[in-house]
Design a protein around this motif. Structure first.
Motif, PDB file in Angstrom:
ATOM      1  N   VAL A   1    -111.600 112.865 -10.518  1.00  0.00           N
ATOM      2  CA  VAL A   1    -112.122 114.269 -10.052  1.00  0.00           C
ATOM      3  C   VAL A   1    -113.101 114.088  -8.736  1.00  0.00           C
ATOM      4  CG1 VAL A   1    -111.939 115.423 -12.307  1.00  0.00           C
ATOM      5  CG2 VAL A   1    -113.998 113.923 -11.716  1.00  0.00           C
ATOM      6  N   SER A   2    -113.438 114.892  -8.152  1.00  0.00           N
ATOM      7  CA  SER A   2    -114.358 114.908  -7.208  1.00  0.00           C
ATOM      8  C   SER A   2    -115.230 116.288  -7.020  1.00  0.00           C
ATOM      9  CB  SER A   2    -113.773 114.572  -5.702  1.00  0.00           C
ATOM     10  OG  SER A   2    -112.949 115.607  -5.417  1.00  0.00           O
ATOM     11  N   ARG A   3    -116.524 115.984  -6.837  1.00  0.00           N
ATOM     12  CA  ARG A   3    -117.364 117.110  -6.574  1.00  0.00           C
ATOM     13  C   ARG A   3    -118.304 116.708  -5.262  1.00  0.00           C
ATOM     14  NH1 ARG A   3    -121.278 119.985 -10.669  1.00  0.00           N
ATOM     15  NH2 ARG A   3    -121.657 121.892  -9.603  1.00  0.00           N
ATOM     16  N   SER A   4    -118.023 117.081  -4.095  1.00  0.00           N
ATOM     17  CA  SER A   4    -118.596 117.024  -2.888  1.00  0.00           C
ATOM     18  C   SER A   4    -119.683 117.958  -2.721  1.00  0.00           C
ATOM     19  CB  SER A   4    -117.800 116.599  -1.914  1.00  0.00           C
ATOM     20  OG  SER A   4    -116.789 117.817  -1.419  1.00  0.00           O
ATOM     21  N   LYS A   5    -119.168 119.322  -3.275  1.00  0.00           N
ATOM     22  CA  LYS A   5    -120.168 120.363  -3.141  1.00  0.00           C
ATOM     23  C   LYS A   5    -120.637 121.121  -4.469  1.00  0.00           C
ATOM     24  CE  LYS A   5    -117.277 122.763  -0.105  1.00  0.00           C
ATOM     25  NZ  LYS A   5    -116.700 123.592   0.770  1.00  0.00           N
ATOM     26  N   THR A   6    -121.602 121.592  -4.473  1.00  0.00           N
ATOM     27  CA  THR A   6    -121.890 122.305  -5.784  1.00  0.00           C
ATOM     28  C   THR A   6    -120.709 123.403  -6.332  1.00  0.00           C
ATOM     29  OG1 THR A   6    -124.348 122.349  -5.390  1.00  0.00           O
ATOM     30  CG2 THR A   6    -123.483 124.103  -7.011  1.00  0.00           C
ATOM     31  N   GLU A   7    -120.200 124.024  -5.381  1.00  0.00           N
ATOM     32  CA  GLU A   7    -119.119 125.163  -5.733  1.00  0.00           C
ATOM     33  C   GLU A   7    -117.720 124.468  -6.130  1.00  0.00           C
ATOM     34  OE1 GLU A   7    -121.179 124.986  -3.095  1.00  0.00           O
ATOM     35  OE2 GLU A   7    -120.121 125.764  -1.425  1.00  0.00           O
ATOM     36  N   ASP A   8    -117.586 123.403  -5.546  1.00  0.00           N
ATOM     37  CA  ASP A   8    -116.132 122.979  -5.768  1.00  0.00           C
ATOM     38  C   ASP A   8    -115.977 121.603  -6.654  1.00  0.00           C
ATOM     39  OD1 ASP A   8    -115.412 123.754  -2.360  1.00  0.00           O
ATOM     40  OD2 ASP A   8    -114.952 124.889  -4.230  1.00  0.00           O
ATOM     41  N   PHE A   9    -114.893 121.811  -7.672  1.00  0.00           N
ATOM     42  CA  PHE A   9    -114.676 120.732  -8.567  1.00  0.00           C
ATOM     43  C   PHE A   9    -113.242 120.554  -8.499  1.00  0.00           C
ATOM     44  CE2 PHE A   9    -115.648 117.331 -11.147  1.00  0.00           C
ATOM     45  CZ  PHE A   9    -115.445 117.704 -12.689  1.00  0.00           C
ATOM     46  N   LEU A  10    -112.938 119.370  -7.904  1.00  0.00           N
ATOM     47  CA  LEU A  10    -111.299 119.055  -7.986  1.00  0.00           C
ATOM     48  C   LEU A  10    -110.757 118.254  -9.092  1.00  0.00           C
ATOM     49  CD1 LEU A  10    -111.209 118.609  -3.809  1.00  0.00           C
ATOM     50  CD2 LEU A  10    -110.784 120.567  -5.153  1.00  0.00           C
ATOM     51  N   LEU A  11    -109.706 118.511  -9.490  1.00  0.00           N
ATOM     52  CA  LEU A  11    -108.840 117.484 -10.453  1.00  0.00           C
ATOM     53  C   LEU A  11    -107.593 117.152  -9.839  1.00  0.00           C
ATOM     54  CD1 LEU A  11    -108.897 116.391 -13.293  1.00  0.00           C
ATOM     55  CD2 LEU A  11    -107.421 118.531 -13.966  1.00  0.00           C
ATOM     56  N   THR A  12    -107.481 115.681  -9.770  1.00  0.00           N
ATOM     57  CA  THR A  12    -106.329 115.255  -8.995  1.00  0.00           C
ATOM     58  C   THR A  12    -105.640 114.489 -10.192  1.00  0.00           C
ATOM     59  OG1 THR A  12    -107.511 115.208  -7.128  1.00  0.00           O
ATOM     60  CG2 THR A  12    -105.447 113.503  -7.286  1.00  0.00           C
ATOM     61  N   LEU A  13    -104.263 114.695  -9.990  1.00  0.00           N
ATOM     62  CA  LEU A  13    -103.318 113.959 -10.952  1.00  0.00           C
ATOM     63  C   LEU A  13    -102.615 112.762 -10.125  1.00  0.00           C
ATOM     64  CD1 LEU A  13    -103.700 116.655 -12.411  1.00  0.00           C
ATOM     65  CD2 LEU A  13    -101.333 116.214 -13.621  1.00  0.00           C
ATOM     66  N   GLU A  14    -103.053 111.588  -9.926  1.00  0.00           N
ATOM     67  CA  GLU A  14    -102.683 110.758  -8.766  1.00  0.00           C
ATOM     68  C   GLU A  14    -101.095 110.636  -8.709  1.00  0.00           C
ATOM     69  OE1 GLU A  14    -104.667 109.688  -6.952  1.00  0.00           O
ATOM     70  OE2 GLU A  14    -106.656 109.941  -7.725  1.00  0.00           O
ATOM     71  N   SER A  15    -100.337 110.384  -9.990  1.00  0.00           N
ATOM     72  CA  SER A  15     -98.949 110.406  -9.993  1.00  0.00           C
ATOM     73  C   SER A  15     -98.536 111.365 -11.347  1.00  0.00           C
ATOM     74  CB  SER A  15     -98.859 108.996 -10.141  1.00  0.00           C
ATOM     75  OG  SER A  15     -96.989 108.819 -10.369  1.00  0.00           O
ATOM     76  N   ALA A  16     -98.213 112.497 -11.272  1.00  0.00           N
ATOM     77  CA  ALA A  16     -97.967 113.444 -12.348  1.00  0.00           C
ATOM     78  C   ALA A  16     -96.876 113.047 -13.420  1.00  0.00           C
ATOM     79  CB  ALA A  16     -97.630 114.693 -11.963  1.00  0.00           C
ATOM     80  N   THR A  17     -97.070 113.128 -14.595  1.00  0.00           N
ATOM     81  CA  THR A  17     -96.148 112.518 -15.476  1.00  0.00           C
ATOM     82  C   THR A  17     -95.788 114.043 -16.498  1.00  0.00           C
ATOM     83  OG1 THR A  17     -97.830 111.966 -17.266  1.00  0.00           O
ATOM     84  CG2 THR A  17     -97.001 110.363 -15.706  1.00  0.00           C
TER      85      THR A  17
END
Lengths: 113, 111
Positions: A66-82
């Motif tokens: 995950v990453s959160r660079s701004k208060t309003e956005d929260f990103l979820l990443t699946l690096e290599s989906a299964t």
């Protein structure tokens, strides 16, 4: 309704490809969460954030970042989906000083073929 | 380990019936008990209970906390088909505002 949007709402992808899901809030809430929900397992916490650049793992964090660079956005990443990551993903937010209640986004249905 | 247990896991009733859903908790430090309704979409917040014996009410839905019994009940009177949903309860885990979720009660209202 709390101002929470998720994108995309539906996604079909292939095994091994990276996938990023986005959660956007307009409430200026401090806490943000990513859950997955599967039949028979209920809501399971993947990662959460307690401020900009402050994140921590939940109970089912393997294979996710995950990453959160701004208060309003929260990103979820699946690096290599299964295929085991086929699920419905919910974002939720909670306010500091509130009563712990969380408010949910509409969800993203992800299918990994 | 803190936990939240709901019963029954599923329930089928007819329209007009009254239902009672249960949520019991075993936690180190009680903070609050939350109820949510989930239809075929995201969970929506219903009630938050912090004080024992004080009923929270919204239309035909009501909920009450019993700290002695470490439990809460959610009552729905004069049920309608639109009440069909999964009802979830949760307790705050720690100061980072995580929630411990129960498995939910799946309620089906037959016409």
């Amino acid at each position: 309704d709390a101002g929470i949007t998720q994108s995309p709402r539906h996604k079909v992808t292939e095994t091994g490809t990276p996938v990023t899901l986005r959660c956007h809030q307009t409430e200026n809430h401090r806490y943000m969460y990513w859950y997955r929900q599967d039949p028979g397992h209920g809501l399971r916490l993947i990662h959460y954030s307690y401020g900009v650049k402050d994140t921590d793992k939940g109970e089912v964090s393997d294979g996710y970042s995950v990453s959160r660079s701004k208060t309003e956005d929260f990103l979820l990443t699946l690096e290599s989906a299964t295929s085991s990551q086929t699920s419905v993903y919910f974002c939720a937010i909670s306010a500091l000083g509130g009563g712990y209640e969380q408010f949910f986004g509409p969800g993203t249905r992800l299918t990994v073929l | 380990e803190d936990k939240v247990v709901q019963s029954p896991l599923s329930l089928v009733v007819h329209e007009g019936d009254t239902v009672t859903l249960n949520c019991s908790y075993e936690v180190t430090n009680f903070r609050s008990l939350l109820w949510y309704k989930q239809e075929k979409k995201a969970p929506t917040f219903l009630f938050m209970l912090t004080s024992s014996g004080i009923e929270k009410k919204s239309g035909r839905l009501s909920s009450i906390l019993d700290k002695k019994e470490l439990s809460s009940i959610l009552n729905i009177t004069a049920t309608q088909t639109g009440d069909s949903a999964i009802y979830l309860c949760a307790h705050p885990r720690d100061s980072n505002y995580q929630l411990i979720w129960g498995a939910g009660t799946k309620l089906i209202i037959k016409p």
